[in-house]
Motif scaffolding. Structure first.
Motif, PDB file in Angstrom:
ATOM      1  N   HIS A 110       9.769 -91.700  69.379  1.00 32.69           N
ATOM      2  CA  HIS A 110       9.462 -91.293  67.995  1.00 32.69           C
ATOM      3  C   HIS A 110       9.245 -89.794  67.799  1.00 32.69           C
ATOM      4  O   HIS A 110       9.525 -89.270  66.740  1.00 32.69           O
ATOM      5  CB  HIS A 110       8.206 -92.011  67.498  1.00 32.69           C
ATOM      6  CG  HIS A 110       8.443 -93.424  67.101  1.00 32.69           C
ATOM      7  ND1 HIS A 110       7.727 -94.053  66.120  1.00 32.69           N
ATOM      8  CD2 HIS A 110       9.343 -94.334  67.555  1.00 32.69           C
ATOM      9  CE1 HIS A 110       8.156 -95.305  65.991  1.00 32.69           C
ATOM     10  NE2 HIS A 110       9.134 -95.498  66.854  1.00 32.69           N
ATOM     11  N   HIS A 111       8.638 -89.158  68.759  1.00 31.95           N
ATOM     12  CA  HIS A 111       8.231 -87.776  68.484  1.00 31.95           C
ATOM     13  C   HIS A 111       8.688 -86.830  69.570  1.00 31.95           C
ATOM     14  O   HIS A 111       8.703 -87.179  70.743  1.00 31.95           O
ATOM     15  CB  HIS A 111       6.704 -87.680  68.331  1.00 31.95           C
ATOM     16  CG  HIS A 111       6.176 -88.651  67.326  1.00 31.95           C
ATOM     17  ND1 HIS A 111       5.241 -89.592  67.620  1.00 31.95           N
ATOM     18  CD2 HIS A 111       6.502 -88.833  66.026  1.00 31.95           C
ATOM     19  CE1 HIS A 111       4.996 -90.316  66.537  1.00 31.95           C
ATOM     20  NE2 HIS A 111       5.750 -89.885  65.559  1.00 31.95           N
ATOM     21  N   HIS A 159       2.189 -94.192  70.579  1.00 33.36           N
ATOM     22  CA  HIS A 159       2.750 -93.623  69.353  1.00 33.36           C
ATOM     23  C   HIS A 159       2.211 -92.230  69.052  1.00 33.36           C
ATOM     24  O   HIS A 159       2.940 -91.337  68.660  1.00 33.36           O
ATOM     25  CB  HIS A 159       2.477 -94.559  68.161  1.00 33.36           C
ATOM     26  CG  HIS A 159       3.229 -94.163  66.920  1.00 33.36           C
ATOM     27  ND1 HIS A 159       2.673 -93.388  65.926  1.00 33.36           N
ATOM     28  CD2 HIS A 159       4.510 -94.407  66.541  1.00 33.36           C
ATOM     29  CE1 HIS A 159       3.583 -93.196  64.978  1.00 33.36           C
ATOM     30  NE2 HIS A 159       4.695 -93.796  65.323  1.00 33.36           N
ATOM     31  N   LEU A 228      -1.164 -90.782  64.659  1.00 35.80           N
ATOM     32  CA  LEU A 228      -0.533 -89.493  64.905  1.00 35.80           C
ATOM     33  C   LEU A 228      -1.612 -88.474  65.223  1.00 35.80           C
ATOM     34  O   LEU A 228      -2.806 -88.771  65.132  1.00 35.80           O
ATOM     35  CB  LEU A 228       0.308 -89.077  63.689  1.00 35.80           C
ATOM     36  CG  LEU A 228       1.622 -89.860  63.660  1.00 35.80           C
ATOM     37  CD1 LEU A 228       2.135 -90.040  62.259  1.00 35.80           C
ATOM     38  CD2 LEU A 228       2.666 -89.161  64.520  1.00 35.80           C
ATOM     39  N   HIS A 332      -1.552 -91.658  58.153  1.00 33.62           N
ATOM     40  CA  HIS A 332      -0.418 -91.617  59.083  1.00 33.62           C
ATOM     41  C   HIS A 332      -0.370 -90.188  59.648  1.00 33.62           C
ATOM     42  O   HIS A 332      -1.051 -89.884  60.608  1.00 33.62           O
ATOM     43  CB  HIS A 332       0.844 -92.035  58.324  1.00 33.62           C
ATOM     44  CG  HIS A 332       2.047 -92.184  59.181  1.00 33.62           C
ATOM     45  ND1 HIS A 332       2.109 -93.065  60.222  1.00 33.62           N
ATOM     46  CD2 HIS A 332       3.274 -91.566  59.143  1.00 33.62           C
ATOM     47  CE1 HIS A 332       3.318 -92.983  60.797  1.00 33.62           C
ATOM     48  NE2 HIS A 332       4.025 -92.076  60.159  1.00 33.62           N
ATOM     49  N   LEU A 398       3.440 -89.199  54.027  1.00 28.12           N
ATOM     50  CA  LEU A 398       3.505 -89.520  55.456  1.00 28.12           C
ATOM     51  C   LEU A 398       3.251 -88.314  56.352  1.00 28.12           C
ATOM     52  O   LEU A 398       2.414 -88.366  57.234  1.00 28.12           O
ATOM     53  CB  LEU A 398       4.866 -90.130  55.808  1.00 28.12           C
ATOM     54  CG  LEU A 398       5.154 -91.540  55.294  1.00 28.12           C
ATOM     55  CD1 LEU A 398       6.483 -92.041  55.877  1.00 28.12           C
ATOM     56  CD2 LEU A 398       4.051 -92.522  55.664  1.00 28.12           C
ATOM     57  N   HIS A 399       4.030 -87.244  56.157  1.00 30.84           N
ATOM     58  CA  HIS A 399       3.942 -86.124  57.100  1.00 30.84           C
ATOM     59  C   HIS A 399       4.006 -84.794  56.357  1.00 30.84           C
ATOM     60  O   HIS A 399       4.670 -84.690  55.331  1.00 30.84           O
ATOM     61  CB  HIS A 399       5.103 -86.183  58.099  1.00 30.84           C
ATOM     62  CG  HIS A 399       5.089 -87.412  58.951  1.00 30.84           C
ATOM     63  ND1 HIS A 399       4.281 -87.539  60.048  1.00 30.84           N
ATOM     64  CD2 HIS A 399       5.773 -88.576  58.850  1.00 30.84           C
ATOM     65  CE1 HIS A 399       4.474 -88.727  60.598  1.00 30.84           C
ATOM     66  NE2 HIS A 399       5.370 -89.382  59.891  1.00 30.84           N
ATOM     67  N   GLY A 439      10.880 -90.431  56.058  1.00 26.76           N
ATOM     68  CA  GLY A 439       9.780 -90.651  56.996  1.00 26.76           C
ATOM     69  C   GLY A 439       9.222 -89.295  57.396  1.00 26.76           C
ATOM     70  O   GLY A 439       8.453 -88.668  56.685  1.00 26.76           O
ATOM     71  N   HIS A 440       9.691 -88.813  58.539  1.00 29.73           N
ATOM     72  CA  HIS A 440       9.272 -87.485  58.968  1.00 29.73           C
ATOM     73  C   HIS A 440      10.051 -86.404  58.228  1.00 29.73           C
ATOM     74  O   HIS A 440      11.126 -86.652  57.682  1.00 29.73           O
ATOM     75  CB  HIS A 440       9.540 -87.316  60.466  1.00 29.73           C
ATOM     76  CG  HIS A 440       8.442 -87.835  61.332  1.00 29.73           C
ATOM     77  ND1 HIS A 440       7.332 -87.099  61.636  1.00 29.73           N
ATOM     78  CD2 HIS A 440       8.290 -89.020  61.951  1.00 29.73           C
ATOM     79  CE1 HIS A 440       6.539 -87.813  62.422  1.00 29.73           C
ATOM     80  NE2 HIS A 440       7.094 -88.988  62.622  1.00 29.73           N
ATOM     81  N   LYS A 461      14.735 -93.135  56.102  1.00 26.24           N
ATOM     82  CA  LYS A 461      14.735 -94.477  56.671  1.00 26.24           C
ATOM     83  C   LYS A 461      15.857 -95.340  56.122  1.00 26.24           C
ATOM     84  O   LYS A 461      16.198 -96.358  56.690  1.00 26.24           O
ATOM     85  CB  LYS A 461      13.396 -95.166  56.378  1.00 26.24           C
ATOM     86  CG  LYS A 461      12.193 -94.442  56.980  1.00 26.24           C
ATOM     87  CD  LYS A 461      12.307 -94.374  58.487  1.00 26.24           C
ATOM     88  CE  LYS A 461      11.112 -93.699  59.119  1.00 26.24           C
ATOM     89  NZ  LYS A 461      11.394 -93.349  60.522  1.00 26.24           N
ATOM     90  N   HIS A 501      12.926 -89.914  63.979  1.00 31.24           N
ATOM     91  CA  HIS A 501      11.520 -89.751  63.576  1.00 31.24           C
ATOM     92  C   HIS A 501      11.259 -88.241  63.543  1.00 31.24           C
ATOM     93  O   HIS A 501      11.965 -87.514  62.863  1.00 31.24           O
ATOM     94  CB  HIS A 501      10.596 -90.495  64.539  1.00 31.24           C
ATOM     95  CG  HIS A 501      10.697 -91.988  64.420  1.00 31.24           C
ATOM     96  ND1 HIS A 501       9.729 -92.753  63.837  1.00 31.24           N
ATOM     97  CD2 HIS A 501      11.664 -92.843  64.803  1.00 31.24           C
ATOM     98  CE1 HIS A 501      10.102 -94.029  63.865  1.00 31.24           C
ATOM     99  NE2 HIS A 501      11.268 -94.098  64.453  1.00 31.24           N
TER     100      HIS A 501
HETATM  101  S1  RUQ Z   1       6.105 -92.151  62.676  1.00 32.34           S
HETATM  102  S2  RUQ Z   1       7.669 -91.981  59.665  1.00 32.34           S
HETATM  103 CU1  RUQ Z   1       6.609 -93.258  64.454  1.00 32.34          CU
HETATM  104 CU2  RUQ Z   1       6.182 -90.520  63.580  1.00 32.34          CU
HETATM  105 CU3  RUQ Z   1       5.918 -91.287  60.737  1.00 32.34          CU
END
Ligand code: RUQ
Ligand code: CUA
Length: 664
Positions: A110-111, A159, A228, A332, A398-399, A439-440, A461, A501
Motif C-alpha cells: 500500500h505505501h 498497514h 496510517l 484514516h 482520506l489523505h 484514495g491517496h 479507486k 495507494h
Molecule cells: S490506504 S486510500 Cu491502504 Cu493508504 Cu488510504
C-alpha cells in the motif's frame, strides 16, 4: 436492538454517499485545461523531470513512472513473484520471499516512502509495506531491485507502514489488526478481543551506510486498529503520529461496530523517549519468529535468516511515551505539515478536517490536560490540541499532502475531489473533481520539509469511463494535476499497475546518475559463477546436476547437454558474461514448472528444473539480445531414470557416435 437499528440507518446513509460516487460529475469531459498536452509532452529521447514511485496494491509490486509524461518505466517486484524478471523463480531470489510461515509469494503493497536526509528525499532507497503477511521491504535505487525484506512479529496486517523519520533513523510499522502477542496463546475465543488482543508498532532501524534494516524495538499498545502514520519533522522531530480506528474494540461487523464513537484517536508517540528507555534496558525480551531476508549484489543471491527475539516496551508502563488525542470519525490519513507544526487528521466519515497543533499538544501534555485514559494511555482534550477545523471541505477526507506555498491538498473519497486549503487560515481555496473516488494523493515532495510542489497526482479507486473497457475490471488509474498556479488543473490520465495507494514524486536528478550499469565480473562471488566459457562444466552429484553455463551474444555454453535422467534435479547456473549496459540474457527450458531467468551483465542466476519425461528439451535465451538472438539456443537430452547415457556437454562441436551411445 434499538441501537443496532440506529447504526444500520447510519451505515445506510453512508452507503448512499458511497453510491453517489457512481454518478458522473457534470464536467467530466471538459475539465482538462486547453494547454494540457504541451504540459505533459516529453519529446522522444527526452527524460521526464520526476520519477513517480507508485505502490501496486494487491499486485504486491512497485512501479516507476516518469512525470509529467506518465510513461511506465519499470515494475519492481517486491512481495510478489514476477516471471518477467525471474523474481521468486530463480534459486537466488527465492529466499527473499521466505517468512516464518514459509515461502509467501504474494502480498498487498500500500505505501511507499523515499529515504530522507534532513527531512528531504535523498534518492537512495524506497520502502514498501506488506499488508497481509506483515513485512517491510527496502528497494535499492541503484539497481531498482528489492534489496531487503524484514518480517514483523506480533503484527497482523502491516498497514500503518512504512513511515520514515527525517533522517531515516527509523522506518515504523503499525499493525492494522490487533492480535494476541506471538508469545501468548493465540488459540482464544475471538470475542476475548478486549482482554487478549494487542496492537504493536515496530521501529525498524536503517543503517546510514548501506541501508540494512533491523527491528530495533517494538511498542506494545492497546488493542485497536492502527491505520496510517507520519513522523514528526522540524519542530516535531522525535515524535510519531498514528491514526487509529476501532477504539470500540469490536471483533465483528466492523463497518457498524467500529463506527459507533463520534471520535477515535490519533496516538502521539515520543520515540526519542522510547529510545532512552531501550538504552536504559527497560525493554522486555520476547521470543518470536520472523524472517530477515537480504539480497547481495556480490554473491547475486539472497539469504534468509529466522530471528527469534525482539525487545518490547509496553507503553502503559511508561507515563511519558504515548498520548491519545481525539479525532472525529475513524481517522484514516494522519499527515504532518512541512514545518512539523500541524497534524492533519482525516476522519473518513467526518464532515470537517481537524488540524492539530504540535505546540498545543506539548502544552496540553505539560498541563496534564487529560479527559481520561484508554487502556492506561492518557487522552488529551480535543480542544486543547486542536489548531482549527477546515469547514465544509467535502465528503470523506482520506489523505493530505503539502506544497511549497503554504497549501494543503486533501483527497475526498466520497465526493470524488481534491480540495486545496490554506494551512494557516484553514480556508478552502480551490477544489477539482477526480474520476472517480480518489484514495491517496501525492504532491512532488509533499511529505518532506521542503516540497517541490508543481505536480499533484490523484490515485483513484474507480475508473468508470476514463479508458477503453477491458472486461469486468477496468484499468487502475492515476490523474496528474498542475498545481503551479492558483487553480489546480487536470493535465493527464494514466493507467497504473495494480491498485495504486500511496506514491512518491522524486526529482530525477536525485536518482538517475546513480544507476548501476552492469555488475563487474571480477566482483562476482556467486558460488556457481563461471569465469568465462572455459570455466563452464556439468557436474553430477547423485541425482543433482549442476550446469555451470555462460551466456554471451549469441550463444549459451554449453548448448548441447546429454546424460540427464528423468527425476534429476538440474540446476542451470547461468552467468551473463557481458560487461555493458542493458544487455541482459534470459534463460528458459521446455517443460520447466518455473519462470524464466533474466540475468544482468556480470551476474549469475540459477533455474531449477526437474525433467519428468524422456526426450529432447530445447532451451533458449528469452531476451532479444542481438540480431542472432533466435540462434541463442540449445538442447538437453533426457534419458530414462537409471540409464547410463554419458554426461556430455559442448558448444560448437560434436562428439563421435561411440561417445554418446548408452553403454550396454
Ligand atoms: S490506504 S486510500 Cu491502504 Cu493508504 Cu488510504
Ligand atoms: Cu541472449 Cu537473446
Amino acid at each position: 436492538m434499538k441501537n443496532y437499528k440506529l447504526f444500520t440507518v447510519t451505515v445506510f446513509a453512508f452507503s448512499l454517499l458511497l453510491g453517489f460516487t457512481a454518478c458522473k460529475p457534470k464536467n467530466a469531459g471538459s475539465a482538462v485545461s486547453s494547454d494540457a498536452a504541451g504540459k505533459v509532452y516529453v519529446a522522444p529521447g527526452k527524460y521526464d523531470e520526476f520519477y513517480n514511485f507508485v505502490s501496486g496494491g494487491f499486485s504486491g509490486q512497485l512501479s516507476a513512472y516518469g512525470l509529467p509524461s506518465g510513461r511506465l518505466l519499470r515494475v519492481i517486484p517486491v512481495f510478489s513473484v514476477d516471471p518477467e524478471k525471474g523474481w521468486g523463480y530463480s534459486e537466488e531470489t527465492k529466499p527473499m520471499l521466505n517468512t516464518s510461515h514459509g515461502f509467501v509469494p504474494w502480498d498487498d503493497l500500500h505505501h511507499v516512502q523515499m529515504s530522507k536526509t534532513n527531512g528531504e528525499y535523498d534518492g537512495k532507497w524506497v520502502f514498501g509495506n506488506a499488508n497481509n503477511t506483515p513485512r517491510v521491504a527496502r528497494i535499492d535505487l541503484k539497481t531498482f531491485r528489492t534489496a531487503e525484506i524484514i518480517e514483523l512479529p506480533n503484527s497482523g496486517g502491516n498497514h500503518s507502514s512504512p513511515f520514515i523519520t527525517e533522517n531515516t533513523e527509523y522506518v515504523v510499522a503499525g499493525t492494522r489488526f490487533s492480535i494476541p502477542p506471538d508469545d501468548k496463546n493465540g488459540d482464544v475465543p475471538i470475542n476475548t478481543y478486549k482482554q487478549n488482543f494487542k496492537g504493536t508498532i515496530s521501529f525498524i532501524s536503517v543503517s546510514k551506510a548501506d541501508g540494512s534494516m533491523d527491528i530495533s524495538f517494538q511498542l506494545q499498545c492497546p488493542g485497536v486498529n492502527f491505520d496510517l502514520s507520519r513522523a514528526g519533522k522540524g519542530v516535531s522531530h522525535g515524535w510519531f503520529f498514528f491514526s487509529t480506528y476501532n477504539t470500540e474494540q469490536a471483533n465483528t461487523l466492523l463497518e457498524v461496530n467500529a463506527s459507533q464513537k463520534d471520535k477515535d484517536f490519533i496516538m502521539a508517540v515520543n520515540w526519542k523517549k522510547a529510545e532512552e528507555y531501550i538504552k536504559a534496558g527497560k525493554g522486555r525480551k520476547q521470543s518470536v519468529r520472523y524472517a530477515h531476508n537480504k539480497y547481495s549484489d556480490v554473491t547475486h543471491s539472497a539469504t534468509s535468516v529466522i530471528k527469534t527475539e525482539v525487545t518490547v516496551l509496553d507503553v502503559k508502563d511508561f507515563k511519558d511515551l504515548c498520548y491519545f488525542f481525539p479525532c472525529p470519525k475513524s481517522p484514516h490519513g494522519c499527515d504532518v505539515s512541512p514545518t512539523g507544526e500541524y497534524i492533519v487528521g482525516s476522519g473518513k466519515l467526518a464532515a470537517l478536517i481537524p488540524v492539530f497543533s504540535f505546540d498545543k499538544l506539548q502544552k496540553a501534555i505539560a498541563a496534564k490536560d487529560y479527559i481520561g485514559e484508554f487502556d492506561g494511555i492518557p487522552i488529551l482534550k480535543y480542544e486543547s490540541v486542536l489548531y482549527g477545523e477546515v469547514k465544509k471541505p467535502g465528503l470523506g477526507p482520506l489523505h493530505t499532502e503539502f506544497d511549497n506555498k503554504g497549501f494543503a491538498y486533501t483527497s475526498m473519497f466520497v465526493s470524488s475531489e481534491v480540495v486545496k486549503w490554506n494551512i494557516k487560515d484553514l480556508k478552502v481555496v480551490d477544489r477539482v473533481p477526480t474520476y472517480y473516488s480518489v484514495g491517496h494523493l501525492t504532491v512532488a515532495g509533499g511529505d518532506t520539509k521542503a516540497p517541490y510542489g508543481k505536480y499533484m497526482v490523484a490515485y483513484n479507486k474507480i475508473t468508470k469511463d476514463r479508458f477503453l473497457p477491458t472486461g469486468p475490471e477496468l484499468s487502475q488509474s492515476a490523474q496528474l494535476y498542475d498545481i503551479s498556479g492558483d487553480k489546480m488543473q487536470l493535465i493527464l490520465d494514466y493507467p497504473t499497475i495494480g491498485e495504486p495507494h500511496y506514491a512518491q514524486i522524486v526529482p530525477a536528478e536525485l536518482i538517475k546518475n546513480n544507476s548501476i550499469k552492469f555488475f563487474k565480473m571480477e566482483e562476482n562471488k556467486n558460488p556457481y559463477f563461471s569465469n568465462g566459457e572455459a570455466a563452464t562444466k556439468v557436474v553430477r552429484e547423485g541425482n543433482k546436476v549442476h550446469v555451470y553455463m555462460t551466456a554471451i551474444r549469441s550463444h549459451l555454453t554449453p548448448d548441447n547437454i546429454e546424460g540427464i535422467r528423468v527425476g534429476d534435479e538440474v540446476y542451470f547456473h547461468v552467468t551473463n558474461l557481458e560487461q555493458d549496459w542493458d544487455v541482459p540474457h534470459g534463460f528458459a527450458v521446455k517443460g520447466a514448472d518455473n519462470g524464466e531467468l533474466l540475468v544482468m551483465p556480470g551476474e549469475t542466476q540459477t533455474l531449477k528444473w526437474v525433467p519428468n519425461r524422456v526426450g529432447m528439451f530445447p532451451m533458449y535465451c528469452t531476451d532479444f539480445c542481438s540480431a542472432l538472438h533466435q540462434e541463442m539456443s540449445g538442447y538437453v537430452r533426457v534419458s530414462p531414470a537409471g540409464s547410463n547415457t554419458p554426461l556430455l556437454f559442448s558448444t560448437g562441436k560434436n562428439y563421435p557416435a561411440s561417445d554418446t551411445a548408452q553403454k550396454k
